[in-house]
Enzyme design. Sequence first.
Site, PDB file in Angstrom:
ATOM      1  N   HIS A 148       0.841  -1.195   0.000  1.00 20.93           N
ATOM      2  CA  HIS A 148       0.000   0.000   0.000  1.00 20.93           C
ATOM      3  C   HIS A 148       0.872   1.240   0.000  1.00 20.93           C
ATOM      4  CE1 HIS A 148      -3.822  -2.135   1.647  1.00 20.93           C
ATOM      5  NE2 HIS A 148      -3.432  -2.561   0.475  1.00 20.93           N
ATOM      6  N   LYS A 582     -13.151   5.680   6.678  1.00 22.97           N
ATOM      7  CA  LYS A 582     -13.606   6.551   5.590  1.00 22.97           C
ATOM      8  C   LYS A 582     -15.119   6.536   5.489  1.00 22.97           C
ATOM      9  CE  LYS A 582     -12.809   5.270   1.266  1.00 22.97           C
ATOM     10  NZ  LYS A 582     -14.013   5.284   0.404  1.00 22.97           N
TER      11      LYS A 582
END
Length: 922
Positions: A148, A582
């Site tokens: 990532h 999120k």
Amino acid sequence: MTSEPSSLPTHDPERSAELLRANIRELGTMLGDIIREQWGDDFYDLVEDVRQSTIRLREQPDADEQDRLFDRLSEASLEQVTRLVRAFTIYFHLANTVEQHHRVGPAGAHPEHEMGAVLRRALDSGATREDIALLAQRTHVRPVFTAHPTEAARRSILTKLQSLDRELDIWNAAMTSDRERQRSRQRVAEMITGLLQTDELRRDRPEPLDEARNVIYYLEQLFDHLVIDAVDAHNEALHEAGIPLCASAPLRFGTWVGGDRDGNPFVTTEVTRDVIGLQSERALRLLQDQVRDVAAELSQSMQLVQIADELRESLERDRELQPDVYPRYARLNAEEPYRLKCAHIYHRLENMRAVARSWEEPSGPVYTEASQLVDDLLVMQRSLNVQGGTRIARGALSRLVTNVQAFGFTLAQMDIREDSEVTNRVIGELADRVDEAGLPLVEHSDEDRAARLSTEVSNPRTLGSPAVPHSEETHRVLGLLDMVGSIQDRYGVDTVDTWIISMTGHSADLLAVLVLAKEVGLIDPTADVARLKVVPLFETIDDLRTAASIMDAYWSDPVVRRIIALQGGVAEVMVGYSDSCKDGGITTSQWELYRAQMSLRDTARQHGISLTLFHGRGGSVGRGGGPTRDGILAQPSATIDGRIKLTEQGEVISDHWGNRRIAASQLDLLLASVTEASLLHLEPHHSPVFHERWFGTMDQISDTAYGKYRTLVEREGFVQYFLHATPVEELGGMNIGSRPARRRGDISGLSGLRAIPWVFGWTQSRQIVPGWYGLGTALEAAEQEDLGEIIDEMHVSWSFFQSLISNVEMTLVKTDMGIARRYVRELVDPNLHAIFEDIEQEHDRTLAQIMRITRQDGLLAEQPVLQRTLRVRDPYIDPLNYLQIALLKRQRSHADREEDGLEHRALLLTINGIAAGLKNTG
């Protein structure tokens, strides 16, 4: 450039703090001298003037003075801007290295390992030695390295900084001579000059093989004694507590590099094969080197000692299988059986390494799984033990066994990850070809799909046929599964044995992968074949809330239970911190993760299944980051029963594993924390009355925070505000990962943006909304409903709530509404400024509530050293923020002109510099 340094000193706090300040002052002075030498007196004066101006503004805020500084930086030439950014960034690299160095103390310091203290507390609390022995046998801790993209610093920079860390030992050693110190300073000056002359930016986006090499770099360092030392310390603590030692190493490592397909079109079946080949080539070379070292030590002669019959028979089999090996070593080693055995082992590994990258058939005998090599080594150990060589058996040979168990033949076990939509489409294509019903499988209800797929798992037929061509997507997925089988055949089943399903929403999503695995022979319950673990990933708030019911339905299937039984009765479930934050904000994300883990624990117990939870955490608080020990101990009781997997992502990899002493400490901390959570948190620490009161209050806080957060992210114009008020659109130019920053197409809502860029953008602009937004409103509302005393009680006595408040407090320290306001003022349409006003009000509200709960006058007031560590950076980060704003404004105001390469480069350098200053990207 000089600065007041800061850190969290260890061992002797006063000396550590004194040395830290001295180290940073001297490095800052050296940097200033080299800047003057390389770029001239005028530029050095500019750097000092900007630095002093930002310090004054921090001490005495002045809006007019801030405007003048911003205008001055905005008018600087691109060459000056680039050099300013690089000067401050390199200062942060130096300061970070010193702080990291002093975090674990100087080389040669040997603090007490955590494990011994944990075991003593466990025994004092009533745990029996049998309990601890059983736990040790099932302990399995697996850090999983991902690709990532949040590590902004290049390997070239990190390598120089690691060399600097080693020089600091010489600087600070009491016995170092003046002459050696002077030589060391010359070497450091060379490093700093090299940093000034090394490009911080990657020219091209890394490919998955580049990311694999990066991970291999860290794994090789761990192979070189670090894991051995950690396991030795773990076993020593068990021995001192009177606990029998376990036969297997408690540590393994995992990787997603080359296996994570979710949203990354560059990870193909060929890439998976090539990454495994690269990993195995490096692992086999390391093992060969260690076998050679063992052979050098095991010089026992048959003229002096005998060997066990078991070893003699093993050597006879080796001689039959490898007739060309014995003649090569007979002249020197005919009477040295252990060296002869090592020679046979060495050449088996050589046969494997010769074809690791080509995937051709090996030319001689090989090992097909690591346990076979372990068996050979244990034959030697047992022989030594019965012939008076017990001490020798515990030495180099035992260390080799540990490394084989921890690293296998590929250094790390690879997980495959794919989106549920992909595998559902593939199984739909295959099933529709054989089903006579007119309704496509994807159009059935979830329950009907699950029932249909459940019967197919046990059906001996296959759905595909060589005579019928597949779509490209189906061909790719089946080809990957077939490749997994080939990798397992070559290196062992556990090399790649896990398929993670992103966005799992129903048990049918899991059954779909089981059927696909059956297509290539990885799953066949009728023949007791279960070579692939199918693991759900619950990421969104809704999915976390339904995770237990989904797994209940899945585990209720007799075929699934049979497969899990074949896999040792252990099932794995992954929970995602990034997307849930999120989706729902920090408060609701943390609470729903906590609740989901409790429900999954209880559901697994009902089915008689042992549960391994895989924590998909990032580096920032908004993605599940925070102190390792606190994060582990804050989990619900009995959810960590000796087993844990957790991701290591981006800058966390270099922070945890880049420095050898910190890596050693991290390994010790992981093992000790998992042991502590497993032994001392089997039951809730407080009575059901407390939990009912706390859980009810937390439900209310979470609901209020969620409502506040969703009101913000669903507000008209919010996505436009985010894109304009942050440099998120510029992330792609950083080339810090092979995976695209967007999921697909344009960003029209949160679903189109990945969690990492989401946190990245907020962090760069110093708003860091994901790390605190909504909690202030929720706490204020709860206090108004007379829940303040309960909240105080939770903060004093509940580790989960303590961790939540601590992490939010840390995020607020890095948040700066003054800097954020400048981003909004210069970059955002005035019609959207009301969004920032709402963010600012919520920030003030959250800050006030954190101060009330912690009973502090300021953030981190009770941790003055840490407070100074973070706050002292602001005068150096502020200019980078100003320069970034100016460059964004300049670039965006000329969107129709051809991109200015120098301007774009300067902008990317500010992103890199702010990440270094905050020690966080996303």
